[in-house]
Design an enzyme around this catalytic site. Structure first.
Site, PDB file in Angstrom:
ATOM      1  NE  ARG A  53       8.885   6.212  -2.959  1.00 42.72           N
ATOM      2  CZ  ARG A  53       9.357   7.396  -3.408  1.00 42.72           C
ATOM      3  NH1 ARG A  53      10.397   7.442  -4.201  1.00 42.72           N
ATOM      4  NH2 ARG A  53       8.760   8.527  -3.053  1.00 42.72           N
ATOM      5  CE1 TYR A 105       5.281 -18.445  -8.722  1.00 42.49           C
ATOM      6  CE2 TYR A 105       5.475 -16.266  -9.689  1.00 42.49           C
ATOM      7  CZ  TYR A 105       4.910 -17.117  -8.759  1.00 42.49           C
ATOM      8  OH  TYR A 105       3.983 -16.649  -7.886  1.00 42.49           O
ATOM      9  CG  ASP A 177      13.792 -17.038 -10.439  1.00 49.60           C
ATOM     10  OD1 ASP A 177      14.177 -17.395  -9.312  1.00 49.60           O
ATOM     11  OD2 ASP A 177      12.622 -16.675 -10.668  1.00 49.60           O
ATOM     12  CE  LYS A 202       7.417 -18.277  -3.788  1.00 50.96           C
ATOM     13  NZ  LYS A 202       7.723 -18.260  -5.211  1.00 50.96           N
TER      14      LYS A 202
HETATM   15  C1  LIG Z   1       7.437 -17.399  -6.239  1.00 56.80           C
HETATM   16  C2  LIG Z   1       8.403 -17.233  -7.326  1.00 56.80           C
HETATM   17  C3  LIG Z   1       8.567 -15.991  -7.953  1.00 56.80           C
HETATM   18  C4  LIG Z   1       7.729 -14.798  -7.579  1.00 56.80           C
HETATM   19  O1  LIG Z   1       8.017 -14.346  -6.287  1.00 56.80           O
HETATM   20  P1  LIG Z   1       6.934 -13.623  -5.331  1.00 56.80           P
HETATM   21  O2  LIG Z   1       7.726 -13.376  -4.099  1.00 56.80           O
HETATM   22  O3  LIG Z   1       5.797 -14.581  -5.159  1.00 56.80           O
HETATM   23  O4  LIG Z   1       6.510 -12.393  -6.026  1.00 56.80           O
HETATM   24  C5  LIG Z   1       9.519 -15.888  -8.960  1.00 56.80           C
HETATM   25  N1  LIG Z   1      10.265 -16.951  -9.324  1.00 56.80           N
HETATM   26  C6  LIG Z   1      10.139 -18.154  -8.736  1.00 56.80           C
HETATM   27  C7  LIG Z   1      10.993 -19.279  -9.187  1.00 56.80           C
HETATM   28  C8  LIG Z   1       9.204 -18.336  -7.723  1.00 56.80           C
HETATM   29  O5  LIG Z   1       9.065 -19.532  -7.162  1.00 56.80           O
END
Ligand SMILES: *Cc1c(COP(=O)(O)O)cnc(C)c1O
Length: 384
Positions: A53, A105, A177, A202
């Site tokens: 962890r 998101y 992000d 992604k």
């Molecule tokens: C999918 C996504 C998230 C969240 O990520 P997870 O891996 O699904 O928890 C956050 N920001 C953006 C822009 C995303 O496309």
């Protein structure tokens, strides 16, 4: 931390990561250190790894790779993108106010309003691609700016340098992000952002086979705080998911080039279609922030949103697609199609969704790396 010279080109850094072989055995592929704990040779002796962890060798190779790619000093890998976002908000304190991109998101909106507001954090959701709205949203307690650029699903672009200058003058922090661009096309830390967030689920992982999330930064003040959040909360990435993400990242440069190439063809094809009203793709020269994108991005991803003229086209398209899969994610090798209103953005209040442009006629396409002609053929049979 850096295994290679930092002056290597980005394609090389992507293909080789932070460690191009494992020193003990020479294994070219980073081993999956599937161990919860690590033996101590004697009292007060440690290999640097005690309990997974806190730190795990496979996860550490991935964290170092992401630090290199995002030009940061530190990286923390989480089990999901949401795990990373949940951790970064904890650098703020109850009572602090954070300005957030309105068009973002849906899960991030849900986390902030459904959870953190309850604990005394305050958020204003505005269009951060419009600077006057940022200025108007500032309050005495404003301590942070959280932007998603390009935004999801409307592909709006916020000016990272300008946002950084603005919030720094007020003693606040900028969080970006960067899931949609990836470090192959954009490096927010170089533009003044204090923290970069990724959903590695992604484009970074790229194969729709694992979830992961990252915080990358160079901030010595928050270094120990963030490590402590990751270790104490326990939303860290598992060794096997770290390994899948390491493997995915190796082909990121090739994939992003192909996503961009395919998206350019498909966005143009859609724009010329008689049943389509409007197409949103950051690579169009008539995109409202095209000049800005040329300054802060090195390319364009495979994300396209579009409005049909008639709402009835949506259900028919989603039912008839064959090659393109109707599924809720993005950034993988497979082309996926999503309906933001009822899927990714279902938790956002209707007035806010509509203000952002998310309505019944909006569809979001994540263009994969298949042959563009095949994707178009599938769209053609499904739209008509
Ligand atoms: C999918 C996504 C998230 C969240 O990520 P997870 O891996 O699904 O928890 C956050 N920001 C953006 C822009 C995303 O496309």
């Amino acid at each position: 931390m850096k295994f290679f010279d930092s002056n290597l080109k980005i394609e090389t850094q992507i293909a080789r990561g932070s460690k191009s072989f494992e020193p003990v055995t020479g294994a070219v592929s980073t081993p999956v250190f599937q161990s919860a704990c690590f033996r101590h040779a004697a009292l007060y002796e440690s290999t640097g790894f005690d309990y997974s962890r806190a730190a795990n060798p496979t996860r550490q190779v991935l964290e170092n790779t992401m630090a290199i790619l995002e030009h940061g000093k530190y990286c923390l890998a989480f089990s999901t993108g949401m795990g990373a976002i949940s951790a970064i908000i904890k650098i703020f304190a109850p009572g602090d106010h954070i300005i957030v991109s309105q068009d973002l998101y849906g899960g991030t909106y849900r986390l902030f309003t459904g959870y953190y507001e309850h604990y005394g954090f305050a958020f204003s959701f505005i269009d951060t691609s419009d600077f006057t709205q940022i200025e108007a949203a500032v309050q005495p307690q404003t301590k942070g700016l959280f932007i998603e650029t390009p935004s999801n699903p409307m592909m709006k672009i916020s000016d990272i340098s300008r946002c950084a200058d603005f919030i720094h003058k007020r003693g606040g922090l900028l969080i970006t992000d960067n899931t949609f661009c990836t470090p192959y096309f954009q490096n927010p830390l170089d533009l003044g952002s204090d923290f970069v967030i990724h959903s590695g689920t992604k484009y970074l992982g790229g194969h729709n086979d694992t979830l992961s999330g990252f915080i990358v930064h160079s901030n010595d003040t928050y270094k120990d705080n963030l490590l402590n959040i990751q270790m104490s909360e326990g939303a860290c990435l598992s060794p096997f998911d770290a390994w899948l993400t390491i493997r995915g990242i190796k082909t990121l440069a090739l994939r992003m080039k192909k996503h961009q190439e395919n998206a350019a063809v498909i966005a143009q094809w859609l724009a010329a279609h008689s049943k389509v009203e409007k197409v949103f793709w950051t690579g169009f020269e008539n995109h409202p922030q095209y000049e800005l994108s040329r300054r802060q991005m090195r390319g364009h991803n495979g994300m396209i949103s579009f409005y049909f003229k008639e709402e009835s086209c949506v259900a028919s398209l989603l039912k008839k697609v064959k090659l393109i899969l109707f599924a809720e994610s993005l950034g993988g090798v497979e082309s996926l199609i999503t309906y933001p209103l009822v899927q990714t953005h279902s938790d956002i209040p209707d007035d806010m969704r509509r203000a952002a442009g998310i309505n019944e006629r909006l569809v979001r396409l994540s263009v994969g790396i298949e042959n563009a002609d095949d994707i178009i053929m599938d769209l053609e049979q499904a739209i008509n």
